[in-house]
Design an enzyme around this catalytic site. Structure first.
Site, PDB file in Angstrom:
ATOM      1  N   SER A  44      23.263  13.351  12.719  1.00  0.00           N
ATOM      2  CA  SER A  44      21.859  12.968  12.599  1.00  0.00           C
ATOM      3  C   SER A  44      20.901  14.151  12.566  1.00  0.00           C
ATOM      4  O   SER A  44      19.793  14.039  12.031  1.00  0.00           O
ATOM      5  CB  SER A  44      21.478  12.041  13.762  1.00  0.00           C
ATOM      6  OG  SER A  44      21.820  12.624  15.008  1.00  0.00           O
ATOM      7  N   HIS A 251      15.756  13.667  19.135  1.00  0.00           N
ATOM      8  CA  HIS A 251      16.017  14.231  17.805  1.00  0.00           C
ATOM      9  C   HIS A 251      14.780  14.989  17.325  1.00  0.00           C
ATOM     10  O   HIS A 251      13.669  14.702  17.748  1.00  0.00           O
ATOM     11  CB  HIS A 251      16.369  13.121  16.805  1.00  0.00           C
ATOM     12  CG  HIS A 251      17.755  12.609  16.955  1.00  0.00           C
ATOM     13  ND1 HIS A 251      18.096  11.666  17.891  1.00  0.00           N
ATOM     14  CD2 HIS A 251      18.893  12.898  16.275  1.00  0.00           C
ATOM     15  CE1 HIS A 251      19.400  11.402  17.798  1.00  0.00           C
ATOM     16  NE2 HIS A 251      19.900  12.144  16.821  1.00  0.00           N
TER      17      HIS A 251
END
Length: 269
Positions: A44, A251
């Site tokens: 990711s 993230h």
């Protein structure tokens, strides 16, 4: 033919030959650029989760044009750009699902992988929901996995890349430290938990860097680029816990991709 005409003819011939050589060299350079192939693999952090603007065609992989591979490709215009990085990918997922675009003509490969193998998501869940001691124990379990199992799994991925694309320049990027210690956060994790999580990121990066170097690949650390932009910094390039879009938690934001990962990759590529 007079001496003057002979000299003129020789000079003209030399100029034409030089011009032709220059054009041939330029043509070769243009052809080389036209044939340049870049393949972006990984999890990711490479697909761009957290940056938004996801390509619906990528489904659960959540690839986006705001991710560093797509940003680099937009700036450098390789003739071939294959973007197979996928949210949630572990080493076995890269091996099974992402390597098809690689071939002997591939010039550049980028990769982030290893965090999911080490149980990153479970570590963060444990630390958010449970006690400091339980969090630190889970971090230590992850570090033990990094010692015992992850190196072999990374070797499998790196060997497969090297076998398929022996002439490629391979850049393996690391993960950022997540927290600015003694920063602006007034709630959430304890400083002990934040310290343990940062230490685990460093531990993981060191293991990835060692395996990358042993395969002749370039390891590119992003820790420096994210310094001053961690969670609790006041100018974070990382999402904190996001209950609305839980998968984006921890993230990089779009700014983290463009300001953190992209310049590091560009310098290493």
């Amino acid at each position: 033919m007079s001496t003057r005409l002979s000299r003129f003819a020789a000079l003209t011939s030399s100029v034409l030959l030089a011009a032709g050589a220059a054009l041939f060299g330029a043509g070769q350079a243009a052809a080389a650029q036209a044939d340049f192939g870049y393949v972006a693999l990984g999890d990711s952090y490479s697909s761009g989760v957290g940056a938004g603007g996801y390509d619906s065609a990528s489904g659960d992989c959540k690839r986006t044009t705001r991710a560093y591979p797509a940003l680099w490709a937009a700036a450098h215009s390789p003739q071939i750009f294959s973007f197979t990085a996928c949210s949630g990918a572990r080493t076995n997922d890269v091996l099974a699902n992402q390597l098809a675009p690689l071939n002997s003509g591939t010039d550049l490969v980028s990769l982030t992988v290893g965090g999911n193998d080490a149980g990153f998501a479970d570590v963060m869940t444990t630390c958010v929901l449970q006690s400091e001691s339980t969090c630190i124990n889970r971090v230590n379990e992850a570090k033990a996995y990094v010692d015992s199992t992850l190196p072999g799994r990374l070797d499998q991925v790196y060997a497969a890349i090297g076998s398929r694309s022996p002439n490629a320049h391979v850049v393996v990027l690391g993960y950022p430290r997540f927290y600015k210690l003694n920063g602006s956060c007034v709630a959430g994790l304890t400083e002990g938990e934040r310290t343990a999580i940062n230490g685990a990121a460093d531990y993981l990066n060191a293991a990835i860097a060692k395996r990358a170097a042993d395969h002749g690949f370039t390891f590119a650390s992003v820790a420096g680029a994210f310094t001053g932009h961690e969670i609790c910094s006041g100018d974070a390039w990382l999402h904190s816990l996001n209950w609305v879009n839980i998968g984006e938690s921890y993230h990089p934001t779009a700014a983290g991709q463009s300001g953190g990962y992209l310049p590091v990759f560009t310098n290493a590529a």
